[in-house]
Design a protein around this motif. Sequence first.
Motif, PDB file in Angstrom:
ATOM      1  N   TYR A 110     -24.242 -14.141   1.881  1.00 20.03           N
ATOM      2  CA  TYR A 110     -24.527 -12.797   1.390  1.00 20.03           C
ATOM      3  C   TYR A 110     -23.645 -11.793   2.130  1.00 20.03           C
ATOM      4  CZ  TYR A 110     -27.541  -8.803   0.164  1.00 20.03           C
ATOM      5  OH  TYR A 110     -28.032  -7.615  -0.310  1.00 20.03           O
ATOM      6  N   TYR A 111     -23.070 -10.856   1.419  1.00 17.39           N
ATOM      7  CA  TYR A 111     -22.074  -9.957   2.028  1.00 17.39           C
ATOM      8  C   TYR A 111     -22.620  -9.157   3.205  1.00 17.39           C
ATOM      9  CZ  TYR A 111     -23.798  -5.562   0.013  1.00 17.39           C
ATOM     10  OH  TYR A 111     -24.545  -4.455  -0.285  1.00 17.39           O
ATOM     11  N   GLU A 112     -23.913  -8.847   3.225  1.00 16.44           N
ATOM     12  CA  GLU A 112     -24.465  -8.079   4.345  1.00 16.44           C
ATOM     13  C   GLU A 112     -24.570  -8.910   5.623  1.00 16.44           C
ATOM     14  OE1 GLU A 112     -27.994  -6.176   2.791  1.00 16.44           O
ATOM     15  OE2 GLU A 112     -26.820  -4.369   2.371  1.00 16.44           O
ATOM     16  N   GLU A 113     -24.315 -10.223   5.525  1.00 10.93           N
ATOM     17  CA  GLU A 113     -24.236 -11.060   6.729  1.00 10.93           C
ATOM     18  C   GLU A 113     -22.909 -10.842   7.457  1.00 10.93           C
ATOM     19  OE1 GLU A 113     -25.363 -15.200   6.262  1.00 10.93           O
ATOM     20  OE2 GLU A 113     -26.649 -14.647   4.574  1.00 10.93           O
ATOM     21  N   PHE A 114     -22.062 -10.010   6.879  1.00 15.38           N
ATOM     22  CA  PHE A 114     -20.782  -9.618   7.476  1.00 15.38           C
ATOM     23  C   PHE A 114     -20.819  -8.104   7.720  1.00 15.38           C
ATOM     24  CE2 PHE A 114     -19.919 -13.385   4.952  1.00 15.38           C
ATOM     25  CZ  PHE A 114     -19.100 -14.145   5.760  1.00 15.38           C
ATOM     26  N   PRO A 115     -21.611  -7.645   8.688  1.00 14.01           N
ATOM     27  CA  PRO A 115     -21.743  -6.189   8.884  1.00 14.01           C
ATOM     28  C   PRO A 115     -20.424  -5.510   9.232  1.00 14.01           C
ATOM     29  CG  PRO A 115     -22.732  -7.389  10.713  1.00 14.01           C
ATOM     30  CD  PRO A 115     -22.361  -8.399   9.673  1.00 14.01           C
ATOM     31  N   GLU A 116     -19.481  -6.271   9.760  1.00 15.52           N
ATOM     32  CA  GLU A 116     -18.178  -5.680  10.079  1.00 15.52           C
ATOM     33  C   GLU A 116     -17.353  -5.381   8.827  1.00 15.52           C
ATOM     34  OE1 GLU A 116     -17.611 -10.194  10.508  1.00 15.52           O
ATOM     35  OE2 GLU A 116     -19.212  -8.749  10.620  1.00 15.52           O
ATOM     36  N   TYR A 117     -17.748  -5.942   7.664  1.00 15.99           N
ATOM     37  CA  TYR A 117     -17.046  -5.710   6.399  1.00 15.99           C
ATOM     38  C   TYR A 117     -17.846  -4.818   5.451  1.00 15.99           C
ATOM     39  CZ  TYR A 117     -14.799 -10.180   7.742  1.00 15.99           C
ATOM     40  OH  TYR A 117     -14.163 -11.197   8.397  1.00 15.99           O
ATOM     41  N   ALA A 118     -19.176  -4.908   5.515  1.00 19.17           N
ATOM     42  CA  ALA A 118     -20.051  -4.272   4.520  1.00 19.17           C
ATOM     43  C   ALA A 118     -19.931  -2.750   4.534  1.00 19.17           C
ATOM     44  CB  ALA A 118     -21.492  -4.689   4.752  1.00 19.17           C
ATOM     45  N   LEU A 119     -19.808  -2.200   3.331  1.00 19.30           N
ATOM     46  CA  LEU A 119     -19.762  -0.755   3.134  1.00 19.30           C
ATOM     47  C   LEU A 119     -20.957  -0.338   2.285  1.00 19.30           C
ATOM     48  CD1 LEU A 119     -15.979  -0.357   2.249  1.00 19.30           C
ATOM     49  CD2 LEU A 119     -17.097   0.284   4.382  1.00 19.30           C
ATOM     50  N   PRO A 120     -21.434   0.903   2.435  1.00 21.02           N
ATOM     51  CA  PRO A 120     -22.544   1.366   1.601  1.00 21.02           C
ATOM     52  C   PRO A 120     -22.103   1.489   0.141  1.00 21.02           C
ATOM     53  CG  PRO A 120     -21.769   3.126   3.064  1.00 21.02           C
ATOM     54  CD  PRO A 120     -20.997   1.894   3.410  1.00 21.02           C
ATOM     55  N   ASP A 121     -23.005   1.135  -0.758  1.00 21.79           N
ATOM     56  CA  ASP A 121     -22.703   1.175  -2.190  1.00 21.79           C
ATOM     57  C   ASP A 121     -23.202   2.464  -2.830  1.00 21.79           C
ATOM     58  OD1 ASP A 121     -21.608  -1.488  -2.440  1.00 21.79           O
ATOM     59  OD2 ASP A 121     -23.632  -2.217  -2.060  1.00 21.79           O
ATOM     60  N   PRO A 122     -22.476   2.945  -3.836  1.00 21.18           N
ATOM     61  CA  PRO A 122     -22.981   4.100  -4.592  1.00 21.18           C
ATOM     62  C   PRO A 122     -24.265   3.708  -5.322  1.00 21.18           C
ATOM     63  CG  PRO A 122     -20.665   3.647  -5.105  1.00 21.18           C
ATOM     64  CD  PRO A 122     -21.168   2.501  -4.297  1.00 21.18           C
ATOM     65  N   GLN A 123     -25.158   4.654  -5.465  1.00 20.81           N
ATOM     66  CA  GLN A 123     -26.421   4.398  -6.146  1.00 20.81           C
ATOM     67  C   GLN A 123     -26.174   3.953  -7.586  1.00 20.81           C
ATOM     68  OE1 GLN A 123     -29.161   7.630  -5.882  1.00 20.81           O
ATOM     69  NE2 GLN A 123     -30.764   6.563  -7.005  1.00 20.81           N
ATOM     70  N   GLY A 124     -26.886   2.908  -8.007  1.00 21.43           N
ATOM     71  CA  GLY A 124     -26.785   2.424  -9.381  1.00 21.43           C
ATOM     72  C   GLY A 124     -25.721   1.361  -9.597  1.00 21.43           C
ATOM     73  N   PHE A 125     -24.952   1.003  -8.577  1.00 20.68           N
ATOM     74  CA  PHE A 125     -23.913  -0.011  -8.700  1.00 20.68           C
ATOM     75  C   PHE A 125     -24.414  -1.346  -8.151  1.00 20.68           C
ATOM     76  CE2 PHE A 125     -21.508   3.778  -9.249  1.00 20.68           C
ATOM     77  CZ  PHE A 125     -20.402   3.430 -10.003  1.00 20.68           C
ATOM     78  N   SER A 126     -23.722  -2.422  -8.479  1.00 19.38           N
ATOM     79  CA  SER A 126     -24.065  -3.749  -7.972  1.00 19.38           C
ATOM     80  C   SER A 126     -23.983  -3.765  -6.449  1.00 19.38           C
ATOM     81  CB  SER A 126     -23.099  -4.803  -8.529  1.00 19.38           C
ATOM     82  OG  SER A 126     -23.226  -4.912  -9.923  1.00 19.38           O
ATOM     83  N   LYS A 127     -24.854  -4.582  -5.827  1.00 16.51           N
ATOM     84  CA  LYS A 127     -24.867  -4.688  -4.373  1.00 16.51           C
ATOM     85  C   LYS A 127     -23.585  -5.351  -3.893  1.00 16.51           C
ATOM     86  CE  LYS A 127     -29.767  -4.787  -3.464  1.00 16.51           C
ATOM     87  NZ  LYS A 127     -30.818  -5.490  -2.734  1.00 16.51           N
ATOM     88  N   GLY A 128     -22.772  -4.595  -3.190  1.00 18.25           N
ATOM     89  CA  GLY A 128     -21.531  -5.118  -2.637  1.00 18.25           C
ATOM     90  C   GLY A 128     -20.282  -4.587  -3.308  1.00 18.25           C
ATOM     91  N   ILE A 129     -20.406  -3.707  -4.299  1.00 20.47           N
ATOM     92  CA  ILE A 129     -19.218  -3.243  -5.033  1.00 20.47           C
ATOM     93  C   ILE A 129     -18.231  -2.518  -4.116  1.00 20.47           C
ATOM     94  CG2 ILE A 129     -20.248  -1.076  -5.853  1.00 20.47           C
ATOM     95  CD1 ILE A 129     -17.802  -3.338  -7.799  1.00 20.47           C
ATOM     96  N   MET A 168     -15.099   0.293   8.565  1.00 22.89           N
ATOM     97  CA  MET A 168     -14.841  -1.132   8.442  1.00 22.89           C
ATOM     98  C   MET A 168     -13.842  -1.525   9.527  1.00 22.89           C
ATOM     99  SD  MET A 168     -13.690  -3.352   5.073  1.00 22.89           S
ATOM    100  CE  MET A 168     -14.658  -2.394   3.969  1.00 22.89           C
ATOM    101  N   MET A 169     -14.128  -2.604  10.200  1.00 19.53           N
ATOM    102  CA  MET A 169     -13.274  -3.076  11.288  1.00 19.53           C
ATOM    103  C   MET A 169     -12.082  -3.847  10.729  1.00 19.53           C
ATOM    104  SD  MET A 169     -16.185  -4.251  13.963  1.00 19.53           S
ATOM    105  CE  MET A 169     -15.094  -4.197  15.377  1.00 19.53           C
ATOM    106  N   GLU A 170     -11.270  -4.381  11.623  1.00 21.43           N
ATOM    107  CA  GLU A 170     -10.122  -5.183  11.211  1.00 21.43           C
ATOM    108  C   GLU A 170     -10.604  -6.394  10.413  1.00 21.43           C
ATOM    109  OE1 GLU A 170      -6.261  -5.597  10.606  1.00 21.43           O
ATOM    110  OE2 GLU A 170      -7.153  -3.991  11.791  1.00 21.43           O
ATOM    111  N   ILE A 171     -10.092  -6.539   9.215  1.00 20.21           N
ATOM    112  CA  ILE A 171     -10.545  -7.586   8.306  1.00 20.21           C
ATOM    113  C   ILE A 171      -9.440  -8.611   8.115  1.00 20.21           C
ATOM    114  CG2 ILE A 171     -11.302  -8.065   5.950  1.00 20.21           C
ATOM    115  CD1 ILE A 171     -12.291  -5.172   5.872  1.00 20.21           C
ATOM    116  N   PRO A 172      -9.768  -9.894   8.235  1.00 20.03           N
ATOM    117  CA  PRO A 172      -8.751 -10.906   7.948  1.00 20.03           C
ATOM    118  C   PRO A 172      -8.412 -10.904   6.466  1.00 20.03           C
ATOM    119  CG  PRO A 172     -10.875 -11.941   8.338  1.00 20.03           C
ATOM    120  CD  PRO A 172     -11.046 -10.484   8.618  1.00 20.03           C
TER     121      PRO A 172
END
Length: 68
Positions: free
Chosen positions: A33-52, A1-5
């Motif tokens: 949608y959070y994936e529109e921020f690729p500089e912030y988005a992290l992969p989610d564990p399987q079975g969890f809500s998208k973006g947790i 994850m890059m520098e986040i404001p």
Amino acid sequence: MMEIPTGGQMLWKLEGGDRVLHLRHNDSEPWRYYEEFPEYALPDPQGFSKGIATFLALLKKDWTAIKS
């Protein structure tokens, strides 16, 4: 994850029966949608809500969770 404001906003929206994270930097921006921020988005564990993983990381950067 890059520098986040700090101080952005997060909201969980229902999409197709699943809760999905949406983000914006301030009140004047539309929710995106959070994936529109690729500089912030992290992969989610399987079975969890998208973006947790991103949600938890942004909480540490003083982002605010808005109740939907």
